[in-house]
Structures are given as C-alpha cells and as structure tokens.
Motif scaffolding. Structure first.
Motif, short mmCIF file in Angstrom:
data_model
loop_
_atom_site.label_atom_id
_atom_site.label_comp_id
_atom_site.label_asym_id
_atom_site.label_seq_id
_atom_site.Cartn_x
_atom_site.Cartn_y
_atom_site.Cartn_z
N ARG A 1 22.22 33.20 46.28
CA ARG A 1 22.43 33.48 47.69
C ARG A 1 23.75 34.23 47.88
NH1 ARG A 1 24.89 32.25 52.42
NH2 ARG A 1 23.60 31.82 54.23
N PRO A 2 23.67 35.45 48.39
CA PRO A 2 24.89 36.26 48.49
C PRO A 2 25.65 35.99 49.79
CG PRO A 2 23.02 37.53 49.20
CD PRO A 2 22.48 36.20 48.75
N PRO A 3 26.96 36.23 49.78
CA PRO A 3 27.70 36.20 51.04
C PRO A 3 27.28 37.39 51.91
CG PRO A 3 29.19 36.09 49.15
CD PRO A 3 27.83 36.41 48.62
N VAL A 4 27.18 37.16 53.21
CA VAL A 4 26.91 38.24 54.15
C VAL A 4 28.25 38.86 54.52
CG1 VAL A 4 25.97 38.87 56.42
CG2 VAL A 4 24.81 37.14 55.01
N LEU A 5 28.47 40.10 54.11
CA LEU A 5 29.73 40.79 54.39
C LEU A 5 29.79 41.29 55.83
CD1 LEU A 5 30.09 42.88 51.11
CD2 LEU A 5 31.24 40.73 51.71
N ARG A 6 28.66 41.74 56.33
CA ARG A 6 28.57 42.22 57.71
C ARG A 6 27.18 41.91 58.22
NH1 ARG A 6 29.41 48.36 60.10
NH2 ARG A 6 29.23 47.76 62.29
N GLY A 7 27.11 41.29 59.38
CA GLY A 7 25.83 40.91 59.97
C GLY A 7 25.20 42.02 60.77
N TRP A 8 24.05 41.70 61.31
CA TRP A 8 23.27 42.62 62.14
C TRP A 8 23.92 42.72 63.51
CZ3 TRP A 8 19.49 41.67 66.21
CH2 TRP A 8 18.66 42.76 66.48
N CYS B 1 29.98 49.90 52.14
CA CYS B 1 30.88 48.74 52.20
C CYS B 1 32.18 49.04 51.43
CB CYS B 1 30.22 47.51 51.57
SG CYS B 1 28.69 47.01 52.35
N ALA B 2 33.22 48.28 51.75
CA ALA B 2 34.49 48.41 51.03
C ALA B 2 34.36 47.86 49.61
CB ALA B 2 35.60 47.67 51.77
N THR B 3 33.49 46.86 49.41
CA THR B 3 33.18 46.32 48.09
C THR B 3 31.69 46.54 47.85
OG1 THR B 3 32.68 44.12 48.96
CG2 THR B 3 34.96 44.52 48.31
N PRO B 4 31.22 46.49 46.60
CA PRO B 4 29.80 46.73 46.36
C PRO B 4 28.91 45.79 47.18
CG PRO B 4 30.99 46.71 44.30
CD PRO B 4 31.95 46.25 45.36
N CYS B 5 27.88 46.36 47.79
CA CYS B 5 26.97 45.54 48.61
C CYS B 5 25.60 46.18 48.67
CB CYS B 5 27.53 45.36 50.02
SG CYS B 5 27.31 46.78 51.11
N LEU B 6 24.63 45.35 49.04
CA LEU B 6 23.28 45.80 49.33
C LEU B 6 23.13 45.81 50.85
CD1 LEU B 6 20.30 46.43 48.42
CD2 LEU B 6 19.90 43.98 48.80
N HIS B 7 22.71 46.93 51.40
CA HIS B 7 22.37 46.99 52.82
C HIS B 7 20.88 46.70 52.92
CE1 HIS B 7 22.62 48.12 57.04
NE2 HIS B 7 21.45 48.69 56.84
N LEU C 1 24.98 42.55 52.06
CA LEU C 1 25.05 41.39 51.18
C LEU C 1 25.88 41.76 49.96
CD1 LEU C 1 21.24 40.50 51.28
CD2 LEU C 1 23.08 39.59 52.74
N ARG C 2 26.91 40.95 49.67
CA ARG C 2 27.75 41.23 48.50
C ARG C 2 26.95 41.03 47.23
NH1 ARG C 2 33.16 38.07 47.30
NH2 ARG C 2 32.93 37.93 49.53
N ALA D 1 27.05 42.68 42.87
CA ALA D 1 27.67 43.56 41.88
C ALA D 1 26.71 44.70 41.51
CB ALA D 1 28.01 42.77 40.62
N PRO D 2 27.25 45.87 41.20
CA PRO D 2 26.38 46.96 40.72
C PRO D 2 25.56 46.47 39.52
CG PRO D 2 28.59 47.79 41.14
CD PRO D 2 28.66 46.28 41.27
N GLY D 3 24.32 46.89 39.47
CA GLY D 3 23.43 46.48 38.39
C GLY D 3 22.66 45.20 38.70
N THR D 4 22.99 44.53 39.82
CA THR D 4 22.26 43.32 40.22
C THR D 4 20.81 43.68 40.55
OG1 THR D 4 24.25 42.30 41.14
CG2 THR D 4 22.14 41.48 41.96
N PRO D 5 19.85 42.89 40.04
CA PRO D 5 18.46 43.14 40.42
C PRO D 5 18.25 42.96 41.92
CG PRO D 5 18.57 41.71 38.50
CD PRO D 5 19.96 41.82 39.04
N VAL D 6 17.53 43.89 42.53
CA VAL D 6 17.16 43.82 43.95
C VAL D 6 15.67 43.50 43.99
CG1 VAL D 6 17.00 45.11 46.11
CG2 VAL D 6 18.97 45.45 44.59
N ARG D 7 15.32 42.46 44.76
CA ARG D 7 13.96 41.92 44.74
C ARG D 7 13.28 42.01 46.11
NH1 ARG D 7 13.65 39.86 39.89
NH2 ARG D 7 15.54 39.19 38.84
N ALA D 8 11.96 42.11 46.08
CA ALA D 8 11.17 42.06 47.31
C ALA D 8 11.27 40.66 47.89
CB ALA D 8 9.72 42.41 47.01
N VAL D 9 11.45 40.56 49.21
CA VAL D 9 11.57 39.24 49.84
C VAL D 9 10.21 38.67 50.24
CG1 VAL D 9 13.91 39.68 50.65
CG2 VAL D 9 11.97 40.20 52.15
N ALA D 10 9.19 39.53 50.32
CA ALA D 10 7.85 39.11 50.75
C ALA D 10 6.84 40.09 50.15
CB ALA D 10 7.77 39.11 52.28
#
Length: 162
Positions: free
Chosen positions: A27-34, A123-129, A50-51, A53-62
């Motif tokens: 569960r990632p920290p939310v760096l900036r909300g909606w 983001c200022a740090t690596p994140c997934l939008h 969502l914070r 790291a680069p290379g982190t697997p990104v997965r389908a939520v549904a």
C-alpha cells in the motif's frame, strides 16, 4: 435526447468499490489526492499520486481490457476499460509506465500492466499517477478501493470478553 439522458444518469451513479488491489504494492503513500477542478477546463488534480520507486510493477486494480498502451506527450500511459461498470464504462489510467501489455489485452485484477518509468513523473519524487474517468468526467480513483484497502495499519483481533 434518450442517449443524453442515459449518459447523464450513468455519470451520476455512485461508484461501487470494485478494486481488489492497489495499482502498486505494498500500500503506497498518497502524495497528492484527487482535487476536482471547479470547471472542466480549470486547474485541479484529476487523479491521485502514489509514491513508488522506478521499476515497481504497476498492476490492474480490476478486470478489464487495455484501451491504450503507449506514449502521450512523451510519457508512457496505460488505460484500462473496466469490465461490467456500466455505459459508458469506467476507465483507469496509469502513468508514467513502461507497458508490458498491448491495446486489446484482457487483464485480471493484480495482473502486471508494466513498470513505473524512471522519467516522466510530474511529482517531486517518483510516483504513479492513477486516474479514473467515465466518458469525459474525471472521478476519484480511490473510490474504487473497498474500505479495508484504504485503512492504514494491520488489523488485529481482540479477545472476546464474556
């Protein structure tokens, strides 16, 4: 008129939590909300950051079908049309991602879509939008998650008192 009424009603329907996982784990920290914009063309934040790291697997939520996997303005973007979410269907977006899926691929919850790109983040740090839309209406993607996935910390059982 009939089509416009159906579209309007679909946009007003409440979202039911259908996600079974976060797009990045743990569960990632939310760096900036909606932050919905006050008007369609005004400033806002049309997703959550969502914070990760680069290379982190990104997965389908549904479950769904990949509607797009490629570059938009130099950033890797994946869009998944979610199954059984009405008409028009809900669509999640993930960026910046290096895709490992292609347009038309069927995906299951938790299935890897790609990896977080080391470049292209706003983001200022690596994140997934992570974004969510129904037609042209932007929605809060966190509404897809059931309450137990939104809570922080671990659950613990308490003793039963007689």
């Amino acid at each position: 008129m009939h089509v416009r009424l159906i579209l309007t009603l679909a946009l007003l329907l409440p979202l039911v939590p259908i996600a079974t996982t976060w797009p990045v784990t743990p569960r990632p920290p939310v760096l900036r909300g909606w932050e919905p914009p006050p008007t369609p063309y005004a400033r806002g934040h049309r997703g959550v950051d969502l914070r990760a790291a680069p290379g982190t697997p990104v997965r389908a939520v549904a479950p769904g079908r990949v509607a797009y996997a490629g570059l938009v303005a130099g950033r890797g973007v994946i869009s998944v049309e979610l199954r059984d979410t009405g008409h028009p269907p809900l669509r999640t977006t993930y960026e910046p991602v290096i895709p490992t899926v292609r347009k038309g691929d069927e995906v299951a919850p938790g299935q890897q879509l790609g990896t977080l790109s080391p470049t292209g983040s706003h983001c200022a740090t690596p994140c997934l939008h992570w974004g969510l839309r129904r037609a042209r209406e932007y929605l809060n993607p966190l509404t897809l998650l059931p309450p137990h996935l939104l809570r922080r910390g671990t659950s613990r059982l308490l003793p039963v008192r007689p």
